[in-house]
Design an enzyme around this catalytic site. Sequence first.
Site, short mmCIF file in Angstrom:
data_model
loop_
_atom_site.label_atom_id
_atom_site.label_comp_id
_atom_site.label_asym_id
_atom_site.label_seq_id
_atom_site.Cartn_x
_atom_site.Cartn_y
_atom_site.Cartn_z
N HIS A 165 -5.08 1.80 -8.52
CA HIS A 165 -3.87 2.34 -7.90
C HIS A 165 -3.39 3.57 -8.67
CE1 HIS A 165 -2.90 -2.02 -6.39
NE2 HIS A 165 -3.96 -1.49 -5.81
N ASP A 184 3.09 3.34 -4.19
CA ASP A 184 1.80 2.98 -3.63
C ASP A 184 1.90 1.70 -2.80
OD1 ASP A 184 1.44 0.71 -5.28
OD2 ASP A 184 0.23 1.81 -6.73
#
Length: 499
Positions: free
Chosen positions: A42, A140
């Site tokens: 991520h 995210d």
Amino acid sequence: MENGSSSNGSTAAGCCNGNGSNAACAVRGPHVAMLATPGMGHLIPLAELAKRLASRHGATATLITFASTASATQRAFLDSLPPAVTSLSLPPVDLSDLPRGAAIETLMSEECARSVPALTSILLDLKRSTGGRLAAFVADLFGADSLDAARAAGVRRRCIFFPSNLHALTLILHLPELDASVRCEFRDLPEPLRLPGCVPIPGPDILMPLQDKSDPCYRWMVHHGEKYRDADAILVNSFDAVEPGPAKILRQPADHRPAVYPIGPLIHAVGRRDDKDALCLEWLDRQPARSVIFVSFGSGGALPTEQMRELALGLELSGQRFLWVVRSPSYEGAVNDNYYDAESKKDPFAYLPEGFVDRITASGVGLVVPSWAPQTKVLAHAATGGFLTHCGWNSVLESLVYGVPMVAWPLYAEQKQNAVMLSDGVGAALRVPESKGREKIAATVREVMQGEGKGAAVRAKVAELQKAAAEGLRDGGAAAAALAEVVEGWTTTGGQEED
């Protein structure tokens, strides 16, 4: 805090990173706060987005990370970023009330939701320290609840950065409706799931957190699908050529979701060689062009012991040169054993077949390295001709950028979906049969490296996608234009407090 940031974030977000006057900084572009939920998969693409915003749009950025992933690997990565991209860490939150063995998706989602008050304070500090330049907040995929913090802090532009692909995004956006209409478990669906523009996905290959509706992580995923609608835009780390169907559908405006912008591929750029790269790269230097298959299951993946043995013997049986990043095996079926810590738990070589390492070393046909290899440098090397991968999306994009055809061996998260899309959809990979026997592993590896049928088609498709990816990122290309449109929206109305 990381990168030497002060406790109130002023150094991390200062107009010129502490190196200039406010007057000089006034001409700088927008400042963007970016939240990376746990996992290097991520953080890395989000950091690459921050770097691109800095280099192409004059922006500065603050990467905000979670205390649970403050590893040496993460610190070293954050320290390597350019001055325009700084970082700070949220304070720890107590997750001790969660059941032992809670899914990774549950842990990440809970940690984010419980961090909203602290994140709100950080964003308020960033607004002050940037002199009104905080134009946008980007979270995210597991950070949807953090949009509430950005709203509370008065950050006008709030976006989701989706580091996976358009197929996975389409599924999550449709989850609230699917939750209401699909009564059985997804794995028990009598027919593949068909979503607009997407490759049909067989039930057992659907996103792993959705495979058990009684697990809290399933409910979290439905929640994220609902919360995504609160975003102004969704930025996706993909590109049209690899997913033409959903790209066409998601480009069309829709009342039930934000605008979607494919801005990829965003991958970690190849750097200069250093001492820790020597073993892998010097061995590759001695191999013929396109002759080596690279084998790696990402920073978080682990195989059961028996599959490790079959893979070793299959690679040997294939007759192909190989470079394998080996980790100790998973236990109790946890194929994501290494998610929070990429280091092997025990000596991985002890689990390989007897005599295997000695045989491949003596013949020179293979190299096994423990825990880690410089993946982008390996994929970019002229000797690399194939990639046996877990189909994590970062790894897929890196393989496509460097034109390396894939053998798909998915483990967890959305990786089985990715394998279906890559093999049955766009044709950029061959999938290892489910049995994972050595003969079938060997045959699949040989086919992708040298085959004249399916292997040749995969190699040709990957070369085509490599070209398309590069064209999209050039000035005026589709990905570059999509990101420019997003930034224009930030700079025309960003940086102002909400009414």
